[in-house]
Design a protein around this motif. Structure first.
Motif, PDB file in Angstrom:
ATOM      1  N   ILE A  91       0.885  -1.073  -0.040  1.00  0.00           N
ATOM      2  CA  ILE A  91      -0.134   0.005   0.007  1.00  0.00           C
ATOM      3  C   ILE A  91       0.775   1.266  -0.025  1.00  0.00           C
ATOM      4  O   ILE A  91       1.566   1.534   0.828  1.00  0.00           O
ATOM      5  CB  ILE A  91      -0.866   0.038   1.216  1.00  0.00           C
ATOM      6  CG1 ILE A  91      -1.615  -1.298   1.199  1.00  0.00           C
ATOM      7  CG2 ILE A  91      -1.991   1.311   1.081  1.00  0.00           C
ATOM      8  CD1 ILE A  91      -2.553  -1.411   2.549  1.00  0.00           C
ATOM      9  N   THR A 110      -6.078   1.908   6.359  1.00  0.00           N
ATOM     10  CA  THR A 110      -6.239   0.826   5.141  1.00  0.00           C
ATOM     11  C   THR A 110      -5.443  -0.363   5.254  1.00  0.00           C
ATOM     12  O   THR A 110      -6.085  -1.366   5.257  1.00  0.00           O
ATOM     13  CB  THR A 110      -5.913   1.609   3.701  1.00  0.00           C
ATOM     14  OG1 THR A 110      -6.867   2.863   3.516  1.00  0.00           O
ATOM     15  CG2 THR A 110      -6.429   0.618   2.727  1.00  0.00           C
ATOM     16  N   LYS A 127      -3.073   5.447   4.564  1.00  0.00           N
ATOM     17  CA  LYS A 127      -2.376   4.105   4.389  1.00  0.00           C
ATOM     18  C   LYS A 127      -2.422   3.249   5.688  1.00  0.00           C
ATOM     19  O   LYS A 127      -2.759   2.210   5.468  1.00  0.00           O
ATOM     20  CB  LYS A 127      -0.949   4.416   3.995  1.00  0.00           C
ATOM     21  CG  LYS A 127      -0.694   5.129   2.658  1.00  0.00           C
ATOM     22  CD  LYS A 127       0.825   5.041   2.237  1.00  0.00           C
ATOM     23  CE  LYS A 127       1.437   5.854   3.123  1.00  0.00           C
ATOM     24  NZ  LYS A 127       1.159   7.221   3.355  1.00  0.00           N
TER      25      LYS A 127
END
Length: 320
Positions: free
Chosen positions: A10, A21, A18
């Motif tokens: 990512i 997530t 980030k």
């Protein structure tokens, strides 16, 4: 034929989401997070690096955080070796390795198994350059880099003598600039990987960056940097990071505090722009716009489902 290990990465600019997530994907895919951030490795540098907290981890194992003291160096070759071992270990335990964050070079070094052996290495040349720097200062050597490899000179801070010498060493040994040498190594990856790129509408991203800096100040960034400053961590690789070098200038009496904070915001915005440009030009990324995902948890979960669908299509991995 041996099945390739599956790896999720990512990437994206600072403040795009980030960390959150990565944790969400790890929860549903039974994964573990490997931090790709070369500054989160340092102990005592928590606020300025936006280091993930124990509470934010939500029980998901995180690797490569708090493994070095601020006066220690950390190279891309070392990162590559550590992450390669972690990917193997995580996979052996039946988990999915998820690399979160990091610069393009660091991510490429892992995904494409860069060769950091003696191919472009010359110990005698390095020692010669180190001697020149000690006798003549960094300026003369840095000007040499600007002449033979202006692209690297723009990216490397003059105080980062190790990287300056490395770029010159590669040119000396191969006749190629560092960028040209790295591009030659972008061959087939040893992994079955996907790069998830997070982006955001520019105005919204910059606003989030500015607010994040304000939050860092409220959380005690100035005191955190003062500890490093008082411990005499100077001319270290760690303290060249955005969020630290600007406050160092304030403690050195070069600029007022308010100016150092505005400089930190500006440098963070510029770095975010450079990150996006680099990733878009250099890597095969599946991009996701997170602009709507910051407005509600429902929108964020919708975006996670989109990302999971992309992962399922590319890696044949599904939520457990």
């Amino acid at each position: 034929m041996k099945t390739k290990t599956k790896v999720i990465t990512i990437i994206g600019p600072t403040a795009v989401g980030k960390t959150k997530t990565g944790i969400e994907l790890a929860k549903v895919l039974d994964g573990e997070v490997i931090s790709g951030d070369s500054m989160q490795i340092y102990r005592g540098m928590d606020i300025g690096t936006a280091k993930v907290t124990k509470e934010e981890m939500e029980g998901i194992p995180h690797h490569l955080i708090d493994i070095k003291d601020p006066n220690e160096t950390f190279s891309v070759a070392e990162f590559q070796a550590l992450v390669t071992d972690l990917i193997e270990d995580i996979t052996k335990r039946g988990k999915i390795p998820i690399i979160v964050g990091g610069t393009g070079l660091y991510i490429q070094s892992v995904l494409f198994d860069y060769n950091f052996s003696d191919t472009a290495s010359n110990k005698q040349y390095r020692e010669q350059m180190e001697k020149r720097i000690s006798e003549e200062g960094i300026d003369a050597v840095y000007k040499e880099l600007e002449k033979v490899d202006p692209d690297s000179a723009r990216k490397i801070h003059p105080n980062n003598t190790r990287r300056v010498i490395r770029a010159l060493e590669v040119y000396h040994e191969t006749g190629l600039t560092l960028t040209e040498y790295q591009d030659k190594q972008l061959l087939e990856s040893p992994y079955h990987y996907i790069i998830i790129g997070l982006t955001m509408e520019r105005t919204l991203l910059y606003d989030r960056i500015n607010k994040r800096v304000d939050q860092m100040i409220d959380q005690g960034l100035i005191a955190e940097v003062k500890k490093l400053y008082d411990a005499n961590f100077r001319n270290c690789q760690s303290t060249q990071a955005i969020g630290y070098k600007e406050i160092y200038d304030y403690f050195d009496g070069r600029i007022p505090l308010e100016e150092s904070i505005e400089l930190l915001k500006r440098n963070s915005r510029r770095y975010a722009k450079r990150q996006l440009t680099w990733f878009r030009n250099k890597m095969n990324v599946s991009w996701f716009d997170m602009s709507s995902a910051v407005s509600s948890s429902e929108k964020f979960q919708e975006k996670i489902q989109e990302i999971l669908s992309e992962i399922a299509g590319k890696l044949q991995l599904r939520a457990k």
